[in-house]
Write an enzyme that holds these catalytic residues in place. Structure first.
Site, mmCIF file in Angstrom:
data_model
loop_
_atom_site.group_PDB
_atom_site.id
_atom_site.type_symbol
_atom_site.label_atom_id
_atom_site.label_comp_id
_atom_site.label_asym_id
_atom_site.label_seq_id
_atom_site.Cartn_x
_atom_site.Cartn_y
_atom_site.Cartn_z
ATOM 1 N N ARG A 142 0.846 -1.201 0.000
ATOM 2 C CA ARG A 142 0.000 0.000 0.000
ATOM 3 C C ARG A 142 0.880 1.248 0.000
ATOM 4 N NH1 ARG A 142 -1.327 1.832 4.597
ATOM 5 N NH2 ARG A 142 -1.946 -0.145 5.502
ATOM 6 N N ASP A 175 -8.225 19.018 -15.008
ATOM 7 C CA ASP A 175 -8.555 17.642 -15.378
ATOM 8 C C ASP A 175 -8.222 17.503 -16.864
ATOM 9 O OD1 ASP A 175 -9.789 15.269 -16.206
ATOM 10 O OD2 ASP A 175 -11.406 15.439 -14.755
HETATM 11 C C1 LIG Z 1 -14.223 9.375 -16.166
HETATM 12 C C2 LIG Z 1 -13.781 10.714 -15.733
HETATM 13 C C3 LIG Z 1 -13.443 10.983 -14.395
HETATM 14 C C4 LIG Z 1 -13.585 9.953 -13.287
HETATM 15 O O1 LIG Z 1 -12.687 8.909 -13.432
HETATM 16 P P1 LIG Z 1 -12.955 7.379 -12.986
HETATM 17 O O2 LIG Z 1 -11.739 6.671 -13.435
HETATM 18 O O3 LIG Z 1 -14.216 6.919 -13.645
HETATM 19 O O4 LIG Z 1 -13.107 7.405 -11.489
HETATM 20 C C5 LIG Z 1 -12.991 12.248 -14.099
HETATM 21 N N1 LIG Z 1 -12.889 13.210 -15.034
HETATM 22 C C6 LIG Z 1 -13.227 12.991 -16.319
HETATM 23 C C7 LIG Z 1 -13.094 14.092 -17.323
HETATM 24 C C8 LIG Z 1 -13.682 11.744 -16.710
HETATM 25 O O5 LIG Z 1 -14.032 11.540 -18.004
#
Ligand SMILES: *Cc1c(COP(=O)(O)O)cnc(C)c1O
Length: 383
Positions: A51, A177
């Site tokens: 972990r 993101d």
């Molecule tokens: C899918 C997605 C997430 C979340 O990710 P997971 O791997 O499903 O937890 C976050 N941001 C964007 C832009 C996504 O497309």
């Protein structure tokens, strides 16, 4: 590796030194949960318990930091696990997040419904609109400005450098993101972002066969608290997941070239079609963010959204493609179609982030473009 070589080379080689004992070109997947110690505390390579650290995860984290141009990367069990670790590490009750009004529904849900009850404040605005950003920052300084660009599913484009300059001047951290563009097309840290977030489930993994998430930090000091939470709360990626993600990243550069060329061709085809009311794709000159996208991205990616005449037409279209499979998620080699209002974005229905009911999102894969266009044509003809 990261400073000597270019992106495509780092994607293949960073963190991927051949195995020292056997010379295996592909480093082994380390499944061991624990590590023999040469005397109490005598660790051979810093590994103790999986972990806290695992060589396969270290290899992925090295690769991720190199391809995003960051100082440090951390790998998690999912994109949302990565986001959760980051937010809980950096925020305290009363702190505020200023977020774009067009983000992944799960990110909104995490902030509004999980962290909200712990006292985290959330404010939403259109971060692609410079005047809205100025007004929001003048009103109050948030702890974090959280932006998705291009955004999900309306492909809004935000000028990362300008947003980062404004947020930093106000004293806020900037999180981008980068799931939609991937570092093959856009590197937010070079544009001023403090942290890059990924759902590696999407383009980085690239084959719709592994769930994962990552954080990449411009400054290693900012990674310390999230790394502590990764260890203390434990939402780490498992060894096989980390290895699959590493394997996916090696072909990211070539996949994104094809996703982008197919995406552009699909967007142009749809824009010229009389059954389509509107196309959302940053590669189209008609897109309001086209010039900014062209200046900060090396390609426009594989996500194309479209508006049909109404919700009924959108649902019918989403249910009548054949090659474009009706499924959640995006970023894999296969083309997918999604109806956000009832699928990926059902959690933001009725909120300020609700997606228009006539919108359908396509994740354009790497198949032959003529087969993809023929499938879209037959689905549109049936409306
Ligand atoms: C899918 C997605 C997430 C979340 O990710 P997971 O791997 O499903 O937890 C976050 N941001 C964007 C832009 C996504 O497309």
């Amino acid at each position: 590796m990261s400073t000597e070589h270019r992106f495509d080379t780092n994607a293949v080689h960073a963190g991927q030194e051949p195995d020292e004992t056997t010379g295996a070109v592909i480093p082994p997947v380390h499944f061991s949960t624990t590590y023999a110690q040469d005397g109490i505390g005598g660790l051979r390579a810093g590994y103790e318990y999986a972990r806290a650290g695992n060589p396969t995860r270290t290899a992925l984290e090295t690769q991720l930091a190199a391809i995003e141009g960051g100082a440090r990367a951390l790998s998690f069990a999912s994109g949302l696990a990565a986001e959760d670790a980051l937010l809980r590490a950096l925020l305290r009750p009363g702190d505020e997040v200023l977020m774009g009004n067009d983000v992944y529904g799960g990110t909104y849900r995490l902030l509004a419904r999980v962290l909200g009850p712990w006292g985290v404040q959330l404010r939403v605005t259109d971060l692609s609109d410079p005047a809205a950003v100025d007004a929001a920052l003048a009103e109050r300084t948030p702890k974090i400005v959280w932006v998705e660009t291009p955004s999900n599913p309306l492909l809004r484009v935000t000028d990362i450098r300008s947003l980062a300059d404004k947020a930093h001047a106000a004293g806020a951290l900037v999180v981008v993101d980068n799931t939609f563009a991937s570092p093959a097309l856009q590197r937010p840290i070079a544009l001023g972002a403090d942290v890059v977030v990924h759902s590696t489930t999407k383009y980085l993994g690239g084959h719709s066969d592994v769930v994962g998430g990552a954080l990449v930090f411009a400054d290693a000091a900012l990674a310390e608290q999230p790394q502590f939470l990764q260890f203390a709360a434990g939402a780490v990626s498992g060894p096989l997941d980390a290895w699959l993600t590493t394997r996916g990243i090696k072909t990211l550069a070539v996949r994104m070239e094809r996703h982008s060329s197919n995406g552009q061709a699909v967007a142009e085809f749809l824009e010229g079609h009389d059954r389509v009311a509107r196309v959302y794709y940053p590669g189209l000159p008609s897109h309001p963010g086209h010039e900014i996208a062209a200046s900060q991205m090396a390609g426009f990616g594989g996500i194309v959204s479209l508006a049909l005449a109404d919700a009924a037409a959108a649902r019918r279209f989403a249910e009548s493609t054949r090659l474009f499979m009706l499924a959640e998620s995006l970023g894999g080699v296969e083309s997918l179609v999604n109806y956000p209002d009832e699928m990926t974005h059902a959690s933001v229905r009725g909120t300020e982030l609700a997606v228009p009911a006539e919108v359908v999102r396509l994740s354009v894969g790497i198949e032959h473009i003529e087969d993809l266009l023929a499938d879209l044509e037959q689905a549109l003809k049936g409306l």
